[in-house]
Scaffold this active site. Structure first.
Site, PDB file in Angstrom:
ATOM      1  N   ASP A  32       0.321   1.704   5.570  1.00  0.00           N
ATOM      2  CA  ASP A  32       0.467   3.032   4.979  1.00  0.00           C
ATOM      3  C   ASP A  32      -0.312   4.107   5.718  1.00  0.00           C
ATOM      4  OD1 ASP A  32       2.084   2.910   2.749  1.00  0.00           O
ATOM      5  OD2 ASP A  32       0.502   2.105   1.479  1.00  0.00           O
TER       6      ASP A  32
HETATM    7  C1  GLC Z   1      -4.094   4.663   0.824  1.00  0.00           C
HETATM    8  C2  GLC Z   1      -4.745   3.328   0.978  1.00  0.00           C
HETATM    9  C3  GLC Z   1      -3.740   2.310   1.294  1.00  0.00           C
HETATM   10  C4  GLC Z   1      -2.707   2.353   0.225  1.00  0.00           C
HETATM   11  C5  GLC Z   1      -2.120   3.739   0.070  1.00  0.00           C
HETATM   12  C6  GLC Z   1      -1.139   3.796  -1.045  1.00  0.00           C
HETATM   13  O1  GLC Z   1      -3.476   5.006   1.993  1.00  0.00           O
HETATM   14  O2  GLC Z   1      -5.705   3.326   1.984  1.00  0.00           O
HETATM   15  O3  GLC Z   1      -4.343   1.056   1.368  1.00  0.00           O
HETATM   16  O4  GLC Z   1      -1.694   1.474   0.540  1.00  0.00           O
HETATM   17  O5  GLC Z   1      -3.119   4.651  -0.166  1.00  0.00           O
HETATM   18  O6  GLC Z   1      -0.864   5.045  -1.469  1.00  0.00           O
HETATM   19  C1  GLC Z   2      -1.755  -1.377   0.241  1.00  0.00           C
HETATM   20  C2  GLC Z   2      -0.360  -1.041  -0.201  1.00  0.00           C
HETATM   21  C3  GLC Z   2       0.669  -1.702   0.657  1.00  0.00           C
HETATM   22  C4  GLC Z   2       0.380  -1.444   2.108  1.00  0.00           C
HETATM   23  C5  GLC Z   2      -1.028  -1.840   2.466  1.00  0.00           C
HETATM   24  C6  GLC Z   2      -1.382  -1.501   3.881  1.00  0.00           C
HETATM   25  O1  GLC Z   2      -2.033  -2.699  -0.051  1.00  0.00           O
HETATM   26  O2  GLC Z   2      -0.140  -1.408  -1.537  1.00  0.00           O
HETATM   27  O3  GLC Z   2       1.948  -1.226   0.328  1.00  0.00           O
HETATM   28  O4  GLC Z   2       1.314  -2.163   2.864  1.00  0.00           O
HETATM   29  O5  GLC Z   2      -1.926  -1.170   1.616  1.00  0.00           O
HETATM   30  O6  GLC Z   2      -1.504  -0.139   4.103  1.00  0.00           O
END
Ligand code: GLC
Ligand code: GLC
Length: 813
Positions: free
Chosen positions: A487
C-alpha cells in the site's frame, strides 16, 4: 520470558498474569454478534458492523491503553475491599489470576481473600448476545458478605459519531429498566429511525441498578473508582442524555464452601417496524425476554457452551496434523486456523489496532483471507467471493474496500490499487480447487452492486485478467496504479504536504510506473485463470491467457531482473525501484517471494539467486525484512514507504504477511530446511519465550515485527487482523506439509527439514476423509511412492473419486 502457557488439550492459551506487555485479546462470536475481550476484561461488542452497530463504548488512545470493558466488581463487605476477576479496572492485587483464551470464549479464574470468581464469557452459536456466567465461591472458612456489580457503558450505535458529535449525543441517550433493574434496555434513537435496542440482563433479583454513568461512577471518577461500588449502593439512576450505562448490584452471603452463579446476557434485539412499541414510548420487550429465558439457568448456558465447543471440534477436524513437533501441531491444528476464522469475520475492521471505525472489508485482504478459511467454511467463502465480486467495477478494477453491513464499495481508502483485480482470481481458484464447485463460475454477479449490469463470475475474472493484460507500461510490465500489495509504494502520488492521504491523494493512475510484483501475480493467477477456463471447456480462452502470461513472464526476465534479485518496480520516470543502483531500498522481499512461487526464473536459475540474496540481505533472527537498506529520507517519488522511520512497517519492518511467500518460494526450490527456518521465525508458538520482546499475543500473528533498523527490533505490532494468518496457513499446510488441493484431487508433496520426522495428517476434502501417513526418510522434498488404499498411485495427485469416502494414503519420500 513467558506470561502464560499453551494448554493444547483444552485448546487454550493460559495467561497467568494480567500484566502482559500489551493487552492480549480474544474474539467471541461466529456469525453476527461479536465481542473483543482482553486478558483484563477490556473490549467491546457489536452486531455485524463494528462501526455502525456498536453496542458498548470503547475509548481510543486511552491511558492506560485498555480501560473500558464489560466489568464485574466484587465487593467484600466484611473487608471493605473491591476487586475485579480480570484485575482491571480497579487493579487490586489478586491472590491468584488466570485467563484462558479459548476458541470463541474466555475464562477468568481469580482469587482474593478466599473468594474465588470464575467468569466465562462467550457468544452462543445462533444468538445475538454475549453470555457472562460468573460464579462466586467462598473458599475461606468464614462466612462472606459480598456485593457483585456489573458494568457496561453503552455506545450510541454509530461508533464514529459517538466519539465526535457531542452537541447532539449528550442529549439523545435513553434507557428503560424492568424487574427492578434485572434488565436494563438501551434504546437511544429507537424512537426515531432505529428498530433495535440493546440489553443487559441478569437471571436474578437485584438489589440495585444504575443507568447513568455519572451517577454510578461519580462525575470525577473513572471505572477504576466507581462511587456506587465504593459506597456499596447503586443509586437507581435513570439516564436521560449524557452517557447511559448498565450496572446491576446483587448482594449475597456465602457460607464457607458455598457458590452462587449469575448469568448476565448482553444482547442485541431487532423489532419489526410495526411492532416496535408495547405502549406509547415503551419499547416492545418480548424478544428480549425470550432471549433472556434461553440462558436463565446454568444448564442452558452449559448446553450453549457445548454447542460452541462442538462447532470448533468439527471445524478443526478438517485439517489436523500429528508430527514430532508440538509447536507445529498446535499452530496448524488450533491457533493458525482460529486466526484465519477471525480474519474471515473481522477482515481489518475491529482489533486493538484497528479501531472498528476505519477500515471495513478490503478487496485484496478479503480475497487473501479466503485462502486460509476456504477449507473450513466453503459455503460462506462462496458467498464472500460473490460479495466481493459484486463491488468490482466494469473495467475489472476495484474499490479497495467495502462496508460489511451494506456490502457496498466505498472510496474512503481510494481505489486503483492495481493488484486488487488479480486477488479475485486467487480466491475463486482456491474455492473451486477446494470444493470442485464449478457452478460458482456461472453465478450472476453485478458490477458496483448494480444488478442491471450482472454477468457471470467467470466474466468478472476475465475482466480482472484483462485489466492487468491491458494496463502495462513501457517495459511490458503491469502498471502499479495507486499501489500494489504494498500500500505504501505510491509511485504516482507525489505528496508534499502533511495530512494528505497517500491512499487518496494525487492521480491513482500513471502511464509509466510498473510493478514487478503484479507481474509475478499475473503469472501465478493468470495460469490459475487459464485452468478455470479449461474446466469450462473454453480452451481458446485458456490459450489466450497463457499467451498473455508468457509475455509478462518474458518481460520479467528481460526488465525485471537486477542481476542478483528481482527488481521491485519502475517509478513514474521509469527509474528502477529495488535495485543495486538505488541509494536506499535496493532489495524488496515481495518480488523475490512471489515471482519464485509463480515459477518465474526457476528453470533459468534466477530464483535460486534471488532467494540467496534474500537470505544475505533481508534475513534476521526475527524474520525476513521487507526491504533494505531502509529509507532514511523521504522520497517524494516513492510515497508512504519512505515516510516511516527505518525498521517500521513497510520501511524495513518484518512484514509477516510476505515471509510465507519466501518460505513457499523455498519449497518450490526444494529447500525444506530453509523454508521451515523462515516459517519458525515469525511463528507465534516458536517465539513465545521472548514475549517480553515480541509483546503481542504469543498465539497469533502480528502484521509487523520491527526490523533490524528499528529501536525496538523484534517488537510485534498490529496483531490478529492480518493476511499473515491465511498465508502462513497456506504455507505450512499446503507447501511445507504439502497437502495442496488441485482441481483433480489432493496433491501430496511435502517439503520439510531433514530431521522433521514422520507425520500423519487427516484432511477432509470434498466429502471424503484422507488419512495420510508420511515417511520422510530424512528427505527434504520429493515423493518416491504414493499408495492410496493399497494401490500405488502415479505422480503426486490422489485422483478425486466422489464414490470413495475413505482414503488411506501412505507416502514415502
Ligand atoms: C497505511 C499502512 C498500511 C496499510 C494502509 C491501509 O498505509 O501503513 O500498512 O495497509 O495504511 O490503508
Ligand atoms: C496492510 C494492508 C494490506 C497491505 C499491506 C501492505 O496489511 O491491510 O492490504 O497489502 O498492509 O501494505
Amino acid at each position: 520470558m513467558k506470561y502464560g502457557y499453551f494448554d493444547d488439550a483444552a485448546r487454550e492459551y493460559v495467561i497467568t498474569t494480567p500484566k502482559t506487555p500489551l493487552p492480549w485479546i480474544n474474539y467471541l462470536g461466529n456469525k453476527e454478534f461479536f465481542s473483543l475481550i482482553s486478558n483484563t476484561c477490556g473490549g467491546y461488542s457489536f452486531y455485524k458492523d463494528a462501526k455502525l452497530l456498536r453496542l458498548t463504548r470503547y475509548r481510543y488512545n486511552n491511558v492506560p491503553y485498555d480501560n473500558n470493558g464489560k466489568y464485574f466488581y466484587v465487593k467484600d463487605r466484611n473487608r471493605n475491599t473491591v476487586w475485579n476477576p480480570g484485575w482491571q479496572p480497579v487493579k487490586t492485587e489478586l491472590d491468584s489470576y488466570e485467563c484462558r483464551h479459548g476458541l470463541g470464549y474466555s475464562r477468568f479464574t481469580s482469587l482474593k481473600d478466599g473468594i474465588e470468581a470464575e467468569l466465562l464469557s462467550f457468544v452462543p452459536m445462533e444468538d445475538n448476545c454475549e453470555i457472562s456466567s460468573i460464579t462466586l465461591t467462598n473458599k475461606g472458612d468464614t462466612s462472606a458478605e459480598l456485593s457483585l456489580f456489573s458494568y457496561v457503558e453503552w455506545c450510541l450505535w454509530n461508533a464514529d459519531d459517538d466519539m465526535k458529535n457531542f452537541q447532539r449525543n449528550l442529549s439523545t441517550g435513553e434507557v428503560e429498566v424492568s424487574g427492578e433493574g434485572s434488565v436494563i434496555f438501551h434504546k437511544t434513537e429507537y424512537r426515531e429511525r432505529r428498530n433495535h435496542y440493546a440489553i443487559l440482563g441478569v437471571n436474578s433479583k437485584v438489589n440495585g441498578f444504575d443507568t447513568s454513568r455519572d451517577a454510578f461512577l461519580g462525575a470525577y471518577n473513572g471505572p477504576d473508582h466507581p462511587d456506587a461500588v465504593v459506597n456499596g449502593k447503586c443509586t437507581g439512576s435513570m439516564a436521560s442524555g449524557w452517557s447511559p450505562i448498565a450496572s446491576q448490584q446483587i448482594d449475597l452471603s456465602l457460607a464457607p464452601g458455598k457458590s452462587r452463579t449469575f448469568i448476565f446476557t448482553l444482547g442485541y434485539i431487532e423489532n419489526e417496524e410495526n411492532d416496535k412499541w408495547e405502549a406509547p414510548s415503551v419499547i416492545n420487550k418480548k424478544k428480549a425476554f425470550e432471549m433472556l429465558s434461553r440462558y436463565d439457568s446454568e444448564d442452558k448456558v452449559e448446553k450453549a457452551f457445548e454447542e460452541l465447543r462442538a462447532y470448533w471440534n468439527e471445524l478443526l477436524g478438517i485439517y489436523h496434523v500429528s508430527s514430532e513437533n508440538e509447536k507445529v501441531d498446535r499452530m496448524v491444528n488450533i491457533w493458525n486456523q482460529y486466526q484465519c476464522m477471525v480474519t474471515f469475520n473481522m477482515s481489518r475492521s475491529a482489533s486493538y489496532y484497528e479501531s472498528g471505525i476505519g477500515r471495513g472489508m478490503g478487496f485484496r485482504d478479503s480475497c487473501q483471507d479466503l485462502l486460509g478459511f476456504v477449507h473450513l467454511i466453503p459455503d460462506r467463502a462462496r458467498q464472500r467471493i460473490i460479495d466481493i465480486a459484486s463491488t468490482q467495477f466494469p473495467d475489472g478494477s476495484a474499490y479497495h474496500q467495502y462496508q460489511p453491513l451494506t456490502k457496498k464499495g466505498n472510496s474512503d481508502i481510494g481505489s486503483g490499487f492495481n493488484d486488487d483485480p488479480l486477488w479475485l482470481i486467487a480466491g475463486t481458484s482456491a474455492y473451486v480447487r477446494e470444493t470442485g464447485d464449478l457452478s460458482i463460475l456461472s453465478e450472476s454477479v453485478p458490477f458496483d452492486n448494480d444488478m442491471t449490469t450482472a454477468q457471470s463470475l467467470m466474466n468478472h475474472l476475465q475482466r480482472s485478467f484483462n485489466f492487468t493484460a491491458t494496463h502495462k507500461g513501457p517495459h511490458g510490465l503491469p502498471l502499479i496504479g495507486r499501489a500494489d500489495w504494498n500500500d505504501c509504494l505510491n509511485l504516482n502520488c507525489f505528496s508534499e504536504h502533511p495530512g494528505e492521504s497517500f491512499q487518496t491523494f494525487g492521480p491513482s493512475e500513471g502511464p509509466v510506473a510498473e510493478s514487478v510484483f503484479i507481474a509475478g501475480m499475473f503469472v501465478k493467477y493468470g495460469e490459475e485463470y487459464a485452468q478455470l477456463a479449461e474446466l469450462l471447456h473454453d480452451n481458446a480462452e485458456a490459450e489466450r491467457a497463457r499467451a498473455e502470461v508468457k509475455k509478462v513472464y518474458d518481460a520479467v526476465l528481460e526488465y525485471g531482473w537486477d542481476g542478483d534479485w528481482f527488481l521491485r518496480a519502475y517509478d513514474a520516470e521509469s527509474k528502477k525501484v529495488g535495485s543495486k543502483e538505488c541509494e536506499e531500498g535496493q532489495i524488496y522481499i515481495e518480488p523475490q517471494g512471489f515471482c519464485t512461487l509463480a515459477g518465474i526464473g526457476v528453470k533459468e536459475g534466477l530464483a535460486e539467486k534471488a532467494l540467496k540474496s534474500v537470505e544475505e540481505k533481508l534475513d534476521t533472527k526475527y524474520g525476513v525484512m521487507i526491504l533494505q537498506p531502509a529509507y532514511t529520507k523521504y522520497h517524494l517519488e516513492l510515497g508512504e514507504v519512505s515516510s516511516y522511520p527505518p525498521g517500521y512497517k513497510e520501511n524495513g519492518g518484518i512484514f509477516c504477511h510476505n515471509n510465507p511467500w519466501v518460505s513457499i518460494a523455498e519449497t518450490v526450490l526444494g529447500h525444506g530446511d530453509r523454508a521451515f527456518d523462515i516459517y519458525k521465525k515469525t511463528c507465534p508458538a516458536f517465539i513465545e519465550d521472548i514475549s517480553e520482546v515480541h509483546c503481542t499475543e504469543p498465539y497469533v500473528y502480528s502484521q509487523m515485527v520491527a526490523g533490524r533498523d528499528a529501536k525496538f527490533f523484534g517488537q510485534g505490532k498490529n496483531s490478529w487482523l492480518t493476511g499473515t494468518a491465511a498465508w502462513t496457513f497456506v504455507n505450512v499446510s499446503q507447501y511445507i506439509l504439502g497437502v495442496y488441493p488441485t482441481h483433480k484431487g489432493l496433491s501430496i508433496d511435502p517439503c520439510v527439514p531433514e530431521d522433521f520426522g514422520d507425520f500423519t495428517l487427516t484432511r477432509k476434502f470434498r466429502g471424503g476423509v484422507y488419512r495420510i501417513n508420511v515417511h520422510t526418510n530424512g528427505s527434504q522434498k520429493g515423493v518416491k511412492k504414493l499408495t492410496v488404499n493399497g494401490v500405488v498411485c502415479e505422480g503426486n495427485v490422489i485422483p478425486f473419486d466422489a464414490a470413495v469416502k475413505e482414503y488411506d494414503v501412505v507416502v514415502e519420500m
